[in-house]
Design a protein around this motif. Structure first.
Motif, mmCIF file in Angstrom:
data_model
loop_
_atom_site.group_PDB
_atom_site.id
_atom_site.type_symbol
_atom_site.label_atom_id
_atom_site.label_comp_id
_atom_site.label_asym_id
_atom_site.label_seq_id
_atom_site.Cartn_x
_atom_site.Cartn_y
_atom_site.Cartn_z
ATOM 1 N N ARG A 63 1.126 -1.076 -0.082
ATOM 2 C CA ARG A 63 -0.388 -0.188 -0.009
ATOM 3 C C ARG A 63 0.782 1.211 -0.140
ATOM 4 O O ARG A 63 0.626 2.119 -0.568
ATOM 5 C CB ARG A 63 -0.463 -0.371 1.211
ATOM 6 N N ASP B 54 -2.915 -1.003 -3.627
ATOM 7 C CA ASP B 54 -3.996 -2.080 -2.884
ATOM 8 C C ASP B 54 -4.765 -3.364 -3.021
ATOM 9 O O ASP B 54 -5.484 -2.811 -3.240
ATOM 10 C CB ASP B 54 -5.070 -0.382 -2.813
ATOM 11 N N ARG C 215 -12.384 -7.545 -6.329
ATOM 12 C CA ARG C 215 -12.255 -5.886 -6.008
ATOM 13 C C ARG C 215 -12.899 -5.433 -7.544
ATOM 14 O O ARG C 215 -12.902 -4.181 -8.096
ATOM 15 C CB ARG C 215 -10.406 -6.182 -6.464
ATOM 16 N N ASP D 245 -4.019 -3.425 -7.919
ATOM 17 C CA ASP D 245 -4.791 -4.086 -7.183
ATOM 18 C C ASP D 245 -4.527 -5.775 -7.352
ATOM 19 O O ASP D 245 -4.553 -6.382 -6.329
ATOM 20 C CB ASP D 245 -5.348 -3.503 -7.022
#
Length: 300
Positions: A87, A92, A131, A142
């Protein structure tokens, strides 16, 4: 009165190499706040290392599944640390599915290799599905980060469960852990005493080729002792397991160093005094686990 001496003063004699080294050692010793040459708080590192080894041995001796749950707990912390580290590099990763993926560790113990393969595929799909409900921006990055975490920590850690599930699983786990620890210890000792030639200065300035030779030699010796005494195997198989494990442990250490340098962090965490985070200790173990599992399966 005595006349003052005229002429230029005699030049100072340069220090010999031995005297220069002695002066540098004295300067380092007189600095109470200096960092140890190998970059560790050695007493704290030794104390934590001994405690962890004793905890692992106790779990293997008294109740083998306890080791599985110990690894699962370590994987939870490792996943959290790696997710936080990524992060900081603007990746993320979806945290709930990657945390849930630590279930691969007990799944491998109770279900075997086939269950582990299916579980990993399901975990990767869950990361993608989770996601997909968020914003589209940076989604590919991500998802890739989440799958990387699942593969790097829970999947590789679950290989130890496959070793433990064997009839002589406790001996295999002890062999795997001791050859990896011997690699780290031997490389550290020889690197501090004799390290001269940098191995990968851009990634780990204190790692040397002399230390790597110490890693291979120490790990091979411990491998011989473990395979012969604990697994009733051939000495050459133990030497092979130890030497290859040392090579992969070094690769694992350098790989995590590359990740940390790319993210701009020194350690993955600070939960273990003298070591850093859990991932700073698991970096070598998770990489050597599949290697030791395969070599022990083939030759022992």
């Amino acid at each position: 009165m005595t006349e003052p001496t005229t002429g230029t003063p005699a030049p100072e004699q340069p220090l010999t190499r031995r005297a220069a080294r002695a002066a540098r050692r004295a300067a380092r010793a007189s600095d109470p706040g200096r960092t140890p040459r190998a970059g560790r708080n050695l007493p704290a590192a030794i104390g934590v290392g001994v405690f962890l080894v004793a905890l692992i041995l106790a779990s293997l001796v008294f109740w083998k599944p306890a080791f599985v749950y110990l690894v699962t707990a370590a994987a939870v912390v490792g996943v959290w640390e790696l997710a936080e580290g990524l992060r900081s590099g603007r990746v993320d990763a979806p945290l709930p599915p990657v945390l849930a993926s630590v279930g691969l560790v007990p799944l491998a113990y109770y279900g075997g290799a086939d269950a582990l393969a299916v579980g990993f595929a399901a975990a990767a799909a869950l990361v993608l599905l989770w996601r997909s409900f968020g914003f589209a921006q940076d989604a590919a990055r991500d998802v890739a980060g989440g799958v990387f975490i699942v593969a790097y920590v829970p999947l590789l850690a679950a290989i130890s469960s496959l070793m433990l599930a064997q009839p002589d699983g406790a001996g295999r786990i002890i062999t795997f852990i001791l050859v990896t620890v011997a690699s780290d210890t031997g490389g550290y000792a020889v690197g501090v005493l004799r390290g001269r030639t940098p191995m990968a200065p851009s990634l780990s300035p204190k790692k040397s080729w002399e230390g790597f030779a110490g890693s291979v030699a120490t790990s091979a010796l411990v491998g011989v002792l473990c395979v012969v005494l604990l697994l009733d195997g051939a000495w050459w198989a133990g030497a092979l397991v130890g030497a290859v494990a040392a090579a992969f442990a070094t690769v694992g250490d350098l790989a995590e160093s590359a990740i940390k340098r790319d993210l701009g962090i020194k350690d993955m965490g600070s939960i273990l005094p003298g070591h850093g985070g859990v991932m700073d200790r698991l970096d070598s173990l998770v990489v050597t686990a599949p290697v030791c599992w395969a070599l022990l399966r083939l030759f022992v």
